[in-house]
Motif scaffolding. Sequence first.
Motif, PDB file in Angstrom:
ATOM      1  N   GLU A   1       0.827  -1.205   0.000  1.00  0.00           N
ATOM      2  CA  GLU A   1       0.000   0.000   0.000  1.00  0.00           C
ATOM      3  C   GLU A   1       0.864   1.258   0.000  1.00  0.00           C
ATOM      4  O   GLU A   1       0.582   2.229  -0.709  1.00  0.00           O
ATOM      5  CB  GLU A   1      -0.926  -0.010   1.219  1.00  0.00           C
ATOM      6  CG  GLU A   1      -1.977  -1.119   1.183  1.00  0.00           C
ATOM      7  CD  GLU A   1      -2.722  -1.262   2.507  1.00  0.00           C
ATOM      8  OE1 GLU A   1      -2.360  -0.514   3.462  1.00  0.00           O
ATOM      9  OE2 GLU A   1      -3.628  -2.103   2.593  1.00  0.00           O
TER      10      GLU A   1
ATOM     11  N   ASP B   1       2.627   1.665  -3.404  1.00  0.00           N
ATOM     12  CA  ASP B   1       1.685   2.123  -4.430  1.00  0.00           C
ATOM     13  C   ASP B   1       1.476   3.635  -4.356  1.00  0.00           C
ATOM     14  O   ASP B   1       1.372   4.304  -5.393  1.00  0.00           O
ATOM     15  CB  ASP B   1       0.341   1.405  -4.282  1.00  0.00           C
ATOM     16  CG  ASP B   1       0.367  -0.019  -4.826  1.00  0.00           C
ATOM     17  OD1 ASP B   1       1.283  -0.332  -5.608  1.00  0.00           O
ATOM     18  OD2 ASP B   1      -0.520  -0.806  -4.467  1.00  0.00           O
TER      19      ASP B   1
ATOM     20  N   TRP C   1       4.507   5.173  -6.051  1.00  0.00           N
ATOM     21  CA  TRP C   1       4.526   4.999  -7.493  1.00  0.00           C
ATOM     22  C   TRP C   1       3.597   5.988  -8.197  1.00  0.00           C
ATOM     23  O   TRP C   1       3.860   6.373  -9.352  1.00  0.00           O
ATOM     24  CB  TRP C   1       4.106   3.579  -7.868  1.00  0.00           C
ATOM     25  CG  TRP C   1       5.098   2.494  -7.571  1.00  0.00           C
ATOM     26  CD1 TRP C   1       4.894   1.393  -6.795  1.00  0.00           C
ATOM     27  CD2 TRP C   1       6.444   2.370  -8.076  1.00  0.00           C
ATOM     28  NE1 TRP C   1       6.021   0.602  -6.760  1.00  0.00           N
ATOM     29  CE2 TRP C   1       6.987   1.175  -7.547  1.00  0.00           C
ATOM     30  CE3 TRP C   1       7.231   3.152  -8.910  1.00  0.00           C
ATOM     31  CZ2 TRP C   1       8.284   0.752  -7.831  1.00  0.00           C
ATOM     32  CZ3 TRP C   1       8.532   2.727  -9.195  1.00  0.00           C
ATOM     33  CH2 TRP C   1       9.041   1.549  -8.665  1.00  0.00           C
ATOM     34  N   GLN C   2       2.559   6.413  -7.523  1.00  0.00           N
ATOM     35  CA  GLN C   2       1.596   7.310  -8.151  1.00  0.00           C
ATOM     36  C   GLN C   2       2.023   8.780  -8.097  1.00  0.00           C
ATOM     37  O   GLN C   2       1.354   9.640  -8.677  1.00  0.00           O
ATOM     38  CB  GLN C   2       0.224   7.154  -7.482  1.00  0.00           C
ATOM     39  CG  GLN C   2      -0.368   5.757  -7.601  1.00  0.00           C
ATOM     40  CD  GLN C   2      -0.418   5.248  -9.036  1.00  0.00           C
ATOM     41  OE1 GLN C   2      -0.769   5.998  -9.952  1.00  0.00           O
ATOM     42  NE2 GLN C   2      -0.068   3.989  -9.244  1.00  0.00           N
TER      43      GLN C   2
ATOM     44  N   ASN D   1       5.141   6.231 -11.904  1.00  0.00           N
ATOM     45  CA  ASN D   1       4.622   4.982 -12.459  1.00  0.00           C
ATOM     46  C   ASN D   1       5.318   4.619 -13.766  1.00  0.00           C
ATOM     47  O   ASN D   1       5.425   3.431 -14.101  1.00  0.00           O
ATOM     48  CB  ASN D   1       3.112   5.069 -12.659  1.00  0.00           C
ATOM     49  CG  ASN D   1       2.447   3.699 -12.642  1.00  0.00           C
ATOM     50  OD1 ASN D   1       2.747   2.883 -11.762  1.00  0.00           O
ATOM     51  ND2 ASN D   1       1.586   3.438 -13.611  1.00  0.00           N
TER      52      ASN D   1
ATOM     53  N   ARG E   1       8.189   2.665 -12.795  1.00  0.00           N
ATOM     54  CA  ARG E   1       7.738   1.314 -12.397  1.00  0.00           C
ATOM     55  C   ARG E   1       7.568   0.421 -13.618  1.00  0.00           C
ATOM     56  O   ARG E   1       8.032  -0.734 -13.632  1.00  0.00           O
ATOM     57  CB  ARG E   1       6.412   1.432 -11.637  1.00  0.00           C
ATOM     58  CG  ARG E   1       5.873   0.118 -11.105  1.00  0.00           C
ATOM     59  CD  ARG E   1       4.540   0.359 -10.429  1.00  0.00           C
ATOM     60  NE  ARG E   1       4.140  -0.729  -9.577  1.00  0.00           N
ATOM     61  CZ  ARG E   1       3.049  -0.724  -8.815  1.00  0.00           C
ATOM     62  NH1 ARG E   1       2.244   0.333  -8.816  1.00  0.00           N
ATOM     63  NH2 ARG E   1       2.762  -1.763  -8.049  1.00  0.00           N
TER      64      ARG E   1
END
Length: 331
Positions: free
Chosen positions: A309, A312, A315-316, A321, A324
């Motif tokens: 979590e 994530d 990554w945003q 991203n 990634r």
Amino acid sequence: MSVIASATLRRLACAAIFLLPAASVPAQTANLRLINEYPATSVTASADLQFAANAAKLSNGAVGITTLQEAANPYKGKDQVAAVSEGRAEIGTLFAGILGGSDSFFLLSSLPFVVDDFEQAQSLFSCTQPELERHLAALNMRLLYATPWPPSGIWSAKPLPDVAALKALSIRTYDDNSRGVFQRIGAQSVNLPFSAVGPKLTSGELNAVLSSGDGGAGNRLWDYLPNFTAVSYAIPLSYTVINNDVWNKLAPAQQAALTQAAKATSDANWATVRNRIQANYARMSEHGMTLNLQPSGAIRQALRQAGGEQADSWWQQDGNNAIRTRCAPPA
């Protein structure tokens, strides 16, 4: 001999002198300071010592590097970033989590459970090196080499048999992501540089530390935290960087010597780091520590869920991203 002939000979002699090859003038010795808040026994400080020795040898003494480690380093935590950025220290070995306080991009290497081994960690580093160098340039820094740490685990005052024990931790974490992971689990977590850990353990404010066996063993955490749980949380990096203005003032031969020494250090770092894991475990056992190398499935699941979590959310951010998709190993 006539006056005219004598004058002619003098002119010929002077001309001959100017035609002789110019004697090479050695570059002035560059005396550089390299700061690192970890002790000489740690993986990063050991690498720094070898780098300094290599630089002196390859430059024939034209580059001298003084390593200021642990207590000899006058700058602590995030102050190290400003010290190198502003040139108060010419070179610094900076933990990624410390740099992450200035720019969240540097938290990439310490994202929880993104890489499983050193091969994946090195691949991620290599793939993202162009972005890394651009972010360092924004801080007026130039990358010399990276040093991987052994996988991060949990040092604790008591054993960690279950998730309830995780929730009871007051744990030192090393960046915003790791702090977030343990908060998601329900533990008390605080982001601290390693130099600030000792007093917090002495006062009882902390009963756990997130760190590799390497960094912890080097700082004698076993005096306070006799249990180590190998959760393989991350393989974070430290970056050895030089102030860009300092770099630009060096002679080309000095720059070449530093580049060659950095390449040799980088190659050795990635080749030898895996050997330190068992050596660290042996050292910890010698000091009476209890090593839990196979934590319970419930603990692994709780950490991986919270870690996923937290990762994530990183990554945003800011187009991460794309990195990634291009560079991260398959989940």
